[in-house]
Write a protein that holds these residues in place. Sequence first.
Motif, PDB file in Angstrom:
ATOM      1  N   GLY A 238      53.336  29.238  41.870  1.00 19.94           N
ATOM      2  CA  GLY A 238      54.420  30.092  41.425  1.00 19.94           C
ATOM      3  C   GLY A 238      54.090  31.554  41.665  1.00 19.94           C
ATOM      4  N   PHE A 239      55.026  32.402  41.375  1.00 22.85           N
ATOM      5  CA  PHE A 239      54.873  33.838  41.586  1.00 22.85           C
ATOM      6  C   PHE A 239      53.642  34.373  40.835  1.00 22.85           C
ATOM      7  CE2 PHE A 239      55.620  38.241  40.314  1.00 22.85           C
ATOM      8  CZ  PHE A 239      55.753  38.813  41.571  1.00 22.85           C
ATOM      9  N   GLY A 240      52.809  35.125  41.550  1.00 22.32           N
ATOM     10  CA  GLY A 240      51.674  35.778  40.907  1.00 22.32           C
ATOM     11  C   GLY A 240      50.499  34.887  40.569  1.00 22.32           C
ATOM     12  N   THR A 241      50.467  33.674  41.107  1.00 24.29           N
ATOM     13  CA  THR A 241      49.333  32.800  40.795  1.00 24.29           C
ATOM     14  C   THR A 241      48.170  32.984  41.773  1.00 24.29           C
ATOM     15  OG1 THR A 241      50.481  31.034  41.987  1.00 24.29           O
ATOM     16  CG2 THR A 241      50.634  30.998  39.591  1.00 24.29           C
ATOM     17  N   GLY A 242      48.387  33.733  42.854  1.00 26.10           N
ATOM     18  CA  GLY A 242      47.266  34.062  43.730  1.00 26.10           C
ATOM     19  C   GLY A 242      47.324  33.488  45.136  1.00 26.10           C
ATOM     20  N   LYS A 243      48.511  33.162  45.624  1.00 25.57           N
ATOM     21  CA  LYS A 243      48.629  32.625  46.984  1.00 25.57           C
ATOM     22  C   LYS A 243      48.173  33.656  48.015  1.00 25.57           C
ATOM     23  CE  LYS A 243      53.039  32.014  46.414  1.00 25.57           C
ATOM     24  NZ  LYS A 243      53.106  32.337  44.961  1.00 25.57           N
ATOM     25  N   THR A 244      48.714  34.864  47.874  1.00 25.90           N
ATOM     26  CA  THR A 244      48.401  35.898  48.848  1.00 25.90           C
ATOM     27  C   THR A 244      46.927  36.293  48.777  1.00 25.90           C
ATOM     28  OG1 THR A 244      50.675  36.674  48.733  1.00 25.90           O
ATOM     29  CG2 THR A 244      49.068  38.201  49.644  1.00 25.90           C
ATOM     30  N   MET A 245      46.417  36.441  47.545  1.00 23.88           N
ATOM     31  CA  MET A 245      45.007  36.801  47.381  1.00 23.88           C
ATOM     32  C   MET A 245      44.103  35.752  48.012  1.00 23.88           C
ATOM     33  SD  MET A 245      44.517  39.672  45.656  1.00 23.88           S
ATOM     34  CE  MET A 245      42.917  39.527  44.876  1.00 23.88           C
ATOM     35  N   ARG A 426      43.690  34.426  33.494  1.00 21.49           N
ATOM     36  CA  ARG A 426      42.943  35.222  34.462  1.00 21.49           C
ATOM     37  C   ARG A 426      41.733  34.476  35.011  1.00 21.49           C
ATOM     38  NH1 ARG A 426      45.484  39.319  35.156  1.00 21.49           N
ATOM     39  NH2 ARG A 426      43.951  40.270  36.519  1.00 21.49           N
ATOM     40  N   TYR A 428      40.554  33.158  38.137  1.00 19.94           N
ATOM     41  CA  TYR A 428      40.854  33.255  39.574  1.00 19.94           C
ATOM     42  C   TYR A 428      39.663  32.823  40.399  1.00 19.94           C
ATOM     43  CZ  TYR A 428      44.894  36.104  38.270  1.00 19.94           C
ATOM     44  OH  TYR A 428      46.068  36.565  37.744  1.00 19.94           O
ATOM     45  N   PRO A 429      39.864  32.204  41.561  1.00 21.74           N
ATOM     46  CA  PRO A 429      41.134  31.699  42.072  1.00 21.74           C
ATOM     47  C   PRO A 429      41.674  30.607  41.147  1.00 21.74           C
ATOM     48  CG  PRO A 429      39.334  31.341  43.657  1.00 21.74           C
ATOM     49  CD  PRO A 429      38.738  31.906  42.436  1.00 21.74           C
ATOM     50  N   GLN A 505      35.890  33.281  40.673  1.00 24.47           N
ATOM     51  CA  GLN A 505      35.267  34.114  41.683  1.00 24.47           C
ATOM     52  C   GLN A 505      36.209  35.274  41.962  1.00 24.47           C
ATOM     53  OE1 GLN A 505      34.098  31.812  45.101  1.00 24.47           O
ATOM     54  NE2 GLN A 505      33.147  33.543  46.122  1.00 24.47           N
ATOM     55  N   SER A 506      35.810  36.457  41.533  1.00 21.47           N
ATOM     56  CA  SER A 506      36.725  37.581  41.673  1.00 21.47           C
ATOM     57  C   SER A 506      36.703  38.130  43.097  1.00 21.47           C
ATOM     58  CB  SER A 506      36.360  38.699  40.706  1.00 21.47           C
ATOM     59  OG  SER A 506      37.133  39.839  41.035  1.00 21.47           O
ATOM     60  N   ALA A 507      37.904  38.302  43.625  1.00 21.19           N
ATOM     61  CA  ALA A 507      38.034  38.877  44.962  1.00 21.19           C
ATOM     62  C   ALA A 507      37.663  40.358  44.953  1.00 21.19           C
ATOM     63  CB  ALA A 507      39.463  38.699  45.461  1.00 21.19           C
ATOM     64  N   PHE A 508      37.525  40.915  43.759  1.00 19.59           N
ATOM     65  CA  PHE A 508      37.224  42.352  43.660  1.00 19.59           C
ATOM     66  C   PHE A 508      35.754  42.627  43.371  1.00 19.59           C
ATOM     67  CE2 PHE A 508      41.670  41.834  42.115  1.00 19.59           C
ATOM     68  CZ  PHE A 508      42.282  42.383  43.231  1.00 19.59           C
TER      69      PHE A 508
HETATM   70  N1  LIG Z   1      40.522  35.576  43.566  1.00 18.81           N
HETATM   71  C1  LIG Z   1      41.086  36.524  42.783  1.00 18.81           C
HETATM   72  N2  LIG Z   1      40.302  37.457  42.211  1.00 18.81           N
HETATM   73  C2  LIG Z   1      40.817  38.408  41.424  1.00 18.81           C
HETATM   74  N3  LIG Z   1      42.100  38.527  41.140  1.00 18.81           N
HETATM   75  C3  LIG Z   1      42.950  37.639  41.654  1.00 18.81           C
HETATM   76  C4  LIG Z   1      42.495  36.577  42.514  1.00 18.81           C
HETATM   77  N4  LIG Z   1      43.557  35.831  42.854  1.00 18.81           N
HETATM   78  C5  LIG Z   1      44.629  36.402  42.257  1.00 18.81           C
HETATM   79  N5  LIG Z   1      44.279  37.486  41.537  1.00 18.81           N
HETATM   80  C6  LIG Z   1      45.185  38.355  40.736  1.00 18.81           C
HETATM   81  O1  LIG Z   1      46.485  37.790  40.720  1.00 18.81           O
HETATM   82  C7  LIG Z   1      47.452  38.735  41.187  1.00 18.81           C
HETATM   83  C8  LIG Z   1      48.570  38.036  41.904  1.00 18.81           C
HETATM   84  O2  LIG Z   1      48.076  37.403  43.069  1.00 18.81           O
HETATM   85  P1  LIG Z   1      48.959  37.200  44.385  1.00 18.81           P
HETATM   86  O3  LIG Z   1      48.060  36.611  45.414  1.00 18.81           O
HETATM   87  O4  LIG Z   1      49.665  38.438  44.753  1.00 18.81           O
HETATM   88  O5  LIG Z   1      50.010  36.111  43.892  1.00 18.81           O
HETATM   89  P2  LIG Z   1      51.159  35.368  44.697  1.00 18.81           P
HETATM   90  O6  LIG Z   1      50.981  35.663  46.140  1.00 18.81           O
HETATM   91  O7  LIG Z   1      50.938  33.914  44.382  1.00 18.81           O
HETATM   92  O8  LIG Z   1      52.448  35.852  44.137  1.00 18.81           O
HETATM   93  C9  LIG Z   1      46.652  39.692  42.039  1.00 18.81           C
HETATM   94  O9  LIG Z   1      47.236  40.950  42.109  1.00 18.81           O
HETATM   95  C10 LIG Z   1      45.306  39.734  41.335  1.00 18.81           C
HETATM   96  O10 LIG Z   1      45.330  40.642  40.279  1.00 18.81           O
END
Ligand SMILES: Nc1ncnc2c1ncn2[C@@H]1O[C@H](COP(=O)(O)OP(=O)(O)O)[C@@H](O)[C@H]1O
Length: 595
Positions: A238-245, A426, A428-429, A505-508
Amino acid sequence: MSENETVTGRVTRISGPIVYAEGLGACGLYDVVDVGEAALIGEIIRLKDGVATIQVYEDDTGMRVGEKAVCHRRPLSVRLGPGLVGTIYDGIQRPLKSLFSSSGAFLEPGKRSEPLDAARKWRLEPAEALRSGAAIAPGAVLGYVRETESVNHAISVPPTVRGRSLAWAAAAGEYTIDEPIARTELGEEIFLAHHWPVRRPRPFARKLTVSEPLITGQRVIDVFFPLSKGGTAAIPGGFGTGKTMTQHAVAKWCDADLIVYIGCGERGNEMTDVLSEFPELIDPRTGRSLMERTILIANTSNMPVAAREVSLYSGITLAEYYRDMGMDVAIMADSTSRWAEALRELSGRMEEMPAEEGFPAYLPTRLAEFYERAGRVVPLSGGEGSISVIGAVSPPGGDFSEPVTQHTKRFIRCFWALDRELANARHYPAIGWIESYSEYAEEVRAWWDRLDPRWSSVRAQALELLKREQRLQQIVRLIGPDVLPDTERIILVVAEMVKNGFLQQSAFDEVDMFSVPAKQVVILKIMMDFYRRSLAIIRNGAPLAKISALSCREEIVRIKTTFANEDAAGISGVEARMNQELDELERLYRKVETV
Ligand SMILES: Nc1ncnc2c1ncn2[C@@H]1O[C@H](COP(=O)(O)OP(=O)(O)O)[C@@H](O)[C@H]1O
Ligand SMILES: [Mg+2]
């Protein structure tokens, strides 16, 4: 059929991106058409009773009935040659960067732009086969061009060339993509670049079974749900779950030779992030810009839907071209749901009979046509190449029972299900370990066995532990943790360690954004040792509190961020302290028993 032979028809009806024209009956399905006075790029997608249905790739606002439609009698193609890498294209391979200045982020309708820089000269290093009289066949490598520091670009005989020997061959030197470098005995000229229709898969010698993992540096993927080189994966969420990240992390860190990243229909600012962020990223293996191994295709939600529909095929055709040079290519599409919505909109405009949720009945066929172009193959030139496909899916409301997720599942073998609850917490992933799966685990096992044979055993133990934890959590929710014996409560304790110290595992995080395979296995191995030994000690009569109080517990959870990938000694230190603390407890409780 000559390339300059054109047929001119007239526009009879316009429905948004779908235009109908008559007079094009002699043309073929998927032929390219210049539509209207502005000569917008279109493609014939249906021919019936003398009427051509044309999907237009550019904004056709203002077009009128009666304007001309000129068919070029050739399919929509991309141009393949040196200069692709590092470029940002739209869905029909128009370079965005070179047009940014003249018309902002958007392209002027009808504006043509060469996909490859025709003025640039490339230094050609001839191969053995580039000499007159040499026998050739499609795929034969004629030479190399250093495309970027990371990409040595093989120039081969295009698959369509029919000649079997060279009547003339160029010498080493500098050439543009429009200067011939060879001519066959049939008079066909060969250049550094050639065209290929996007909807036709490029030929290869034969398909191979997959065997090597695509290492992503993301522990939950590499250890729990591995993707193979040549495999297919979906990331639904769903929206904001981390697909793009997740896709960005894979694009940045995976051990592919080349990345094709398709930003598909997502909000404009998200795409802008990609455009501004990627060029600044550094490839950890080469120390150079990641763009030196990346091609970006950008379609934002405000670009024409037809260009979004075709962008997947344009992208995978570029991927096949590099696969044919013997490279491991990874292609990401974010998101295939936006692509499917484009398909739905176009289908609706054509007044087709809708199937589930308005999607056309051919949605699964089209998805298959995309995912089936993944794989590990022997290219025509010999050797080995692969395409791994990773598609994000954004189901409305995060409901995986909707058609795009369900149909995608039929064509992929690796499912990284993003979990809303994990994302909210929070974690993530947010790849859920219960719903996700990989059918490649057996295939990549031999590779891991050579690196660290403990991979498959700690993987199985940890997945089992998390499954048991999930069942125990249901009991805890019903009647509280107090009813569980310590031999079961230790499972909750260790599962927490696995979640915090391994899966998250934080991407940051500078240290943790990428974890090398050896470190991944060793962290999980330490946790599984901790579990096995703690359980034995509890069975000898130690209360759980004694285990929970051990200081090594926190240290283990922090290994991921404390020790760099190369710091094996630091990690061994934690392991030694753990064993020491556990030895002590073990002695204590063995003594109690024997007294
Ligand atoms: N591996 C990750 N590490 C840290 N933060 C993450 C990670 N994956 C997702 N997030 C957090 O979740 C937010 C939304 O992720 P995003 O990929 O934009 O979601 P989606 O594409 O599913 O809508 C990011 O802005 C970030 O804050
Ligand atoms: Mg996103």
